[in-house]
Motif scaffolding. Structure first.
Motif, PDB file in Angstrom:
ATOM      1  N   ILE A   1      57.094  13.671  -3.049  1.00 46.00           N
ATOM      2  CA  ILE A   1      56.157  13.981  -3.860  1.00 46.00           C
ATOM      3  C   ILE A   1      56.896  14.599  -4.986  1.00 46.00           C
ATOM      4  O   ILE A   1      56.485  14.411  -6.165  1.00 46.00           O
ATOM      5  CB  ILE A   1      55.293  15.004  -3.484  1.00 46.00           C
ATOM      6  CG1 ILE A   1      54.238  14.369  -2.306  1.00 46.00           C
ATOM      7  CG2 ILE A   1      54.421  15.887  -4.367  1.00 46.00           C
ATOM      8  CD1 ILE A   1      53.561  15.497  -1.447  1.00 46.00           C
ATOM      9  N   ALA A   2      57.961  15.359  -4.889  1.00 41.61           N
ATOM     10  CA  ALA A   2      58.936  15.929  -6.026  1.00 41.61           C
ATOM     11  C   ALA A   2      59.322  14.954  -6.946  1.00 41.61           C
ATOM     12  O   ALA A   2      59.262  15.010  -8.282  1.00 41.61           O
ATOM     13  CB  ALA A   2      59.763  16.933  -5.676  1.00 41.61           C
ATOM     14  N   GLY A   3      59.977  13.885  -6.327  1.00 42.30           N
ATOM     15  CA  GLY A   3      60.446  12.533  -7.069  1.00 42.30           C
ATOM     16  C   GLY A   3      59.370  12.077  -7.904  1.00 42.30           C
ATOM     17  O   GLY A   3      59.875  11.706  -8.959  1.00 42.30           O
ATOM     18  N   ILE A   4      58.254  11.776  -7.292  1.00 42.68           N
ATOM     19  CA  ILE A   4      57.408  11.065  -8.040  1.00 42.68           C
ATOM     20  C   ILE A   4      56.637  12.143  -9.377  1.00 42.68           C
ATOM     21  O   ILE A   4      56.418  11.594 -10.569  1.00 42.68           O
ATOM     22  CB  ILE A   4      56.238  10.857  -7.284  1.00 42.68           C
ATOM     23  CG1 ILE A   4      56.144   9.666  -6.391  1.00 42.68           C
ATOM     24  CG2 ILE A   4      54.876  10.360  -8.169  1.00 42.68           C
ATOM     25  CD1 ILE A   4      55.010   9.658  -5.177  1.00 42.68           C
ATOM     26  N   SER A   5      56.698  13.242  -9.042  1.00 41.60           N
ATOM     27  CA  SER A   5      56.220  14.285 -10.076  1.00 41.60           C
ATOM     28  C   SER A   5      57.286  14.242 -11.325  1.00 41.60           C
ATOM     29  O   SER A   5      56.845  14.387 -12.500  1.00 41.60           O
ATOM     30  CB  SER A   5      56.198  15.559  -9.501  1.00 41.60           C
ATOM     31  OG  SER A   5      55.035  15.574  -8.320  1.00 41.60           O
ATOM     32  N   PHE A   6      58.525  14.431 -11.024  1.00 45.05           N
ATOM     33  CA  PHE A   6      59.377  14.282 -12.091  1.00 45.05           C
ATOM     34  C   PHE A   6      59.681  13.070 -12.820  1.00 45.05           C
ATOM     35  O   PHE A   6      59.872  13.095 -14.075  1.00 45.05           O
ATOM     36  CB  PHE A   6      60.826  14.952 -11.487  1.00 45.05           C
ATOM     37  CG  PHE A   6      60.956  16.127 -11.201  1.00 45.05           C
ATOM     38  CD1 PHE A   6      60.789  17.261 -12.381  1.00 45.05           C
ATOM     39  CD2 PHE A   6      60.955  16.622 -10.011  1.00 45.05           C
ATOM     40  CE1 PHE A   6      60.938  18.620 -12.105  1.00 45.05           C
ATOM     41  CE2 PHE A   6      61.041  18.116  -9.799  1.00 45.05           C
ATOM     42  CZ  PHE A   6      61.254  18.988 -10.551  1.00 45.05           C
ATOM     43  N   SER A   7      59.463  11.766 -11.948  1.00 44.60           N
ATOM     44  CA  SER A   7      59.709  10.587 -12.606  1.00 44.60           C
ATOM     45  C   SER A   7      58.402   9.568 -12.887  1.00 44.60           C
ATOM     46  O   SER A   7      58.511   8.881 -13.900  1.00 44.60           O
ATOM     47  CB  SER A   7      60.441   9.764 -11.695  1.00 44.60           C
ATOM     48  OG  SER A   7      59.960   9.412 -10.609  1.00 44.60           O
ATOM     49  N   LYS A   8      57.577  10.074 -12.347  1.00 43.50           N
ATOM     50  CA  LYS A   8      56.331   9.297 -12.534  1.00 43.50           C
ATOM     51  C   LYS A   8      56.196   7.791 -11.852  1.00 43.50           C
ATOM     52  O   LYS A   8      55.477   7.141 -12.087  1.00 43.50           O
ATOM     53  CB  LYS A   8      56.021   9.049 -14.003  1.00 43.50           C
ATOM     54  CG  LYS A   8      55.655  10.400 -14.751  1.00 43.50           C
ATOM     55  CD  LYS A   8      54.924  11.417 -14.057  1.00 43.50           C
ATOM     56  CE  LYS A   8      54.860  12.732 -15.068  1.00 43.50           C
ATOM     57  NZ  LYS A   8      53.981  13.921 -14.154  1.00 43.50           N
ATOM     58  N   TYR A   9      57.481   7.713 -11.131  1.00 45.78           N
ATOM     59  CA  TYR A   9      57.419   6.393 -10.271  1.00 45.78           C
ATOM     60  C   TYR A   9      57.570   6.649  -8.795  1.00 45.78           C
ATOM     61  O   TYR A   9      58.177   7.381  -8.351  1.00 45.78           O
ATOM     62  CB  TYR A   9      58.833   5.827 -10.694  1.00 45.78           C
ATOM     63  CG  TYR A   9      58.930   5.446 -12.381  1.00 45.78           C
ATOM     64  CD1 TYR A   9      57.838   4.834 -13.118  1.00 45.78           C
ATOM     65  CD2 TYR A   9      60.335   5.517 -12.999  1.00 45.78           C
ATOM     66  CE1 TYR A   9      58.028   4.476 -14.348  1.00 45.78           C
ATOM     67  CE2 TYR A   9      60.178   5.320 -14.154  1.00 45.78           C
ATOM     68  CZ  TYR A   9      59.307   5.049 -14.868  1.00 45.78           C
ATOM     69  OH  TYR A   9      59.406   4.650 -16.323  1.00 45.78           O
ATOM     70  N   SER A  10      56.606   5.565  -8.192  1.00 50.47           N
ATOM     71  CA  SER A  10      56.659   5.958  -6.678  1.00 50.47           C
ATOM     72  C   SER A  10      58.011   5.476  -6.110  1.00 50.47           C
ATOM     73  O   SER A  10      58.389   6.095  -5.016  1.00 50.47           O
ATOM     74  CB  SER A  10      55.649   5.094  -6.151  1.00 50.47           C
ATOM     75  OG  SER A  10      55.450   5.205  -4.847  1.00 50.47           O
ATOM     76  N   SER A  11      58.696   4.612  -6.595  1.00 48.69           N
ATOM     77  CA  SER A  11      59.925   4.131  -6.347  1.00 48.69           C
ATOM     78  C   SER A  11      61.076   5.162  -6.094  1.00 48.69           C
ATOM     79  O   SER A  11      61.877   5.227  -5.287  1.00 48.69           O
ATOM     80  CB  SER A  11      60.358   2.884  -7.083  1.00 48.69           C
ATOM     81  OG  SER A  11      60.721   3.283  -8.373  1.00 48.69           O
ATOM     82  N   VAL A  12      60.980   6.105  -7.282  1.00 47.13           N
ATOM     83  CA  VAL A  12      61.989   7.136  -7.424  1.00 47.13           C
ATOM     84  C   VAL A  12      61.734   8.209  -6.203  1.00 47.13           C
ATOM     85  O   VAL A  12      62.838   8.772  -5.580  1.00 47.13           O
ATOM     86  CB  VAL A  12      61.893   7.848  -8.604  1.00 47.13           C
ATOM     87  CG1 VAL A  12      62.602   9.063  -8.848  1.00 47.13           C
ATOM     88  CG2 VAL A  12      62.324   6.885  -9.689  1.00 47.13           C
ATOM     89  N   GLY A  13      60.361   8.458  -5.997  1.00 51.30           N
ATOM     90  CA  GLY A  13      60.005   9.487  -4.998  1.00 51.30           C
ATOM     91  C   GLY A  13      60.653   8.832  -3.604  1.00 51.30           C
ATOM     92  O   GLY A  13      60.981   9.477  -2.583  1.00 51.30           O
ATOM     93  N   ALA A  14      60.184   7.448  -3.300  1.00 54.58           N
ATOM     94  CA  ALA A  14      60.739   6.838  -2.311  1.00 54.58           C
ATOM     95  C   ALA A  14      62.108   7.059  -1.609  1.00 54.58           C
ATOM     96  O   ALA A  14      62.924   7.357  -0.752  1.00 54.58           O
ATOM     97  CB  ALA A  14      60.231   5.495  -1.984  1.00 54.58           C
ATOM     98  N   LEU A  15      62.768   6.551  -2.989  1.00 57.95           N
ATOM     99  CA  LEU A  15      64.286   6.560  -2.879  1.00 57.95           C
ATOM    100  C   LEU A  15      64.913   7.988  -2.617  1.00 57.95           C
ATOM    101  O   LEU A  15      66.034   8.154  -2.037  1.00 57.95           O
ATOM    102  CB  LEU A  15      64.871   5.956  -4.371  1.00 57.95           C
ATOM    103  CG  LEU A  15      64.779   4.365  -4.298  1.00 57.95           C
ATOM    104  CD1 LEU A  15      64.992   4.010  -5.716  1.00 57.95           C
ATOM    105  CD2 LEU A  15      65.405   3.675  -3.387  1.00 57.95           C
ATOM    106  N   SER A  16      64.431   9.059  -3.339  1.00 56.27           N
ATOM    107  CA  SER A  16      64.871  10.230  -3.283  1.00 56.27           C
ATOM    108  C   SER A  16      64.703  10.965  -1.704  1.00 56.27           C
ATOM    109  O   SER A  16      65.589  11.325  -1.293  1.00 56.27           O
ATOM    110  CB  SER A  16      63.921  10.993  -4.261  1.00 56.27           C
ATOM    111  OG  SER A  16      64.328  10.697  -5.394  1.00 56.27           O
TER     112      SER A  16
END
Length: 198
Positions: free
Chosen positions: A130-145
């Motif tokens: 959730i934090a990854g998506i919040s900061f980047s706006k990309y679902s992929s970044v959230g998953a990778l994080s």
């Protein structure tokens, strides 16, 4: 041994159920394999069939990981049996026999597996996602994080060699499935790809 083998086979078949494709079809949407990123996961289902269909897909993919592990636990299988059932369900989602072995990226199904094995680790990974998506706006970044953190969470919270190895293998699988996303993020083209897929 027979029960463990059966649980692995059943977990793979359950994991292979294409929730995103089925939900999109019943929702009157287009085949997610023919539009957007051509992926059957919840993110692409949202693009092609809407938020409700995406939510149902997310729940379906999560249950594909959780239920086989819960069933293995119900049959009092050892830790190795739980891990094998979980891995088999994830492989089923990524390489589904029903779709000629062309499936999703394994994020939601993996979360379901970890929810069944270690709820605390699953919850922390979810918060990182959730934090990854919040900061980047990309679902992929959230998953990778989240999946980058997974092996470290295993070492800190459940430091058994087999579980750490399991967590590392799952993280590697998810990263391999996100190879194109990683390439676009490095090249600064992920935003353009999202616009094209929308």
């Amino acid at each position: 041994m027979l029960i463990e083998f059966g649980s692995v086979i059943i977990a793979y078949l359950v994991g292979s159920i294409p929730a995103g494709l089925l939900v999109s079809k019943f929702s009157g949407g287009v085949d997610p394999r023919q539009a957007g990123s051509k992926n059957i996961g919840a993110t692409n289902v949202m693009r092609v069939a809407g938020k409700k269909a995406a939510a149902l897909t997310l729940i379906g993919d999560l249950l594909k990981g959780l239920l086989p592990v819960a069933a293995a636990r119900l049959f009092n299988l050892p830790e190795e049996g739980l891990l094998l059932a979980g891995l088999s369900a994830i492989l089923g989602h990524i390489f589904p026999v029903y779709l000629k072995f062309k499936g999703g990226k394994g994020v939601a199904t993996s979360f379901g597996v970890f929810l069944g094995i270690s709820p605390l680790i699953a919850l922390i990974a979810l918060l990182i996602w959730i934090a990854g998506i919040s900061f980047s706006k990309y679902s992929s970044v959230g998953a990778l994080s989240a999946f980058a953190a997974l092996p470290f969470l295993a070492v800190l919270l459940k430091p058994e060699m087999k579980f750490v190895l399991f967590s590392t293998i799952i993280s590697i699988l998810v990263y391999i499935r996100h190879k194109e996303n990683i390439q676009r993020l490095i090249a600064g083209r992920e935003e353009q790809a999202h616009r094209n897929e929308g």
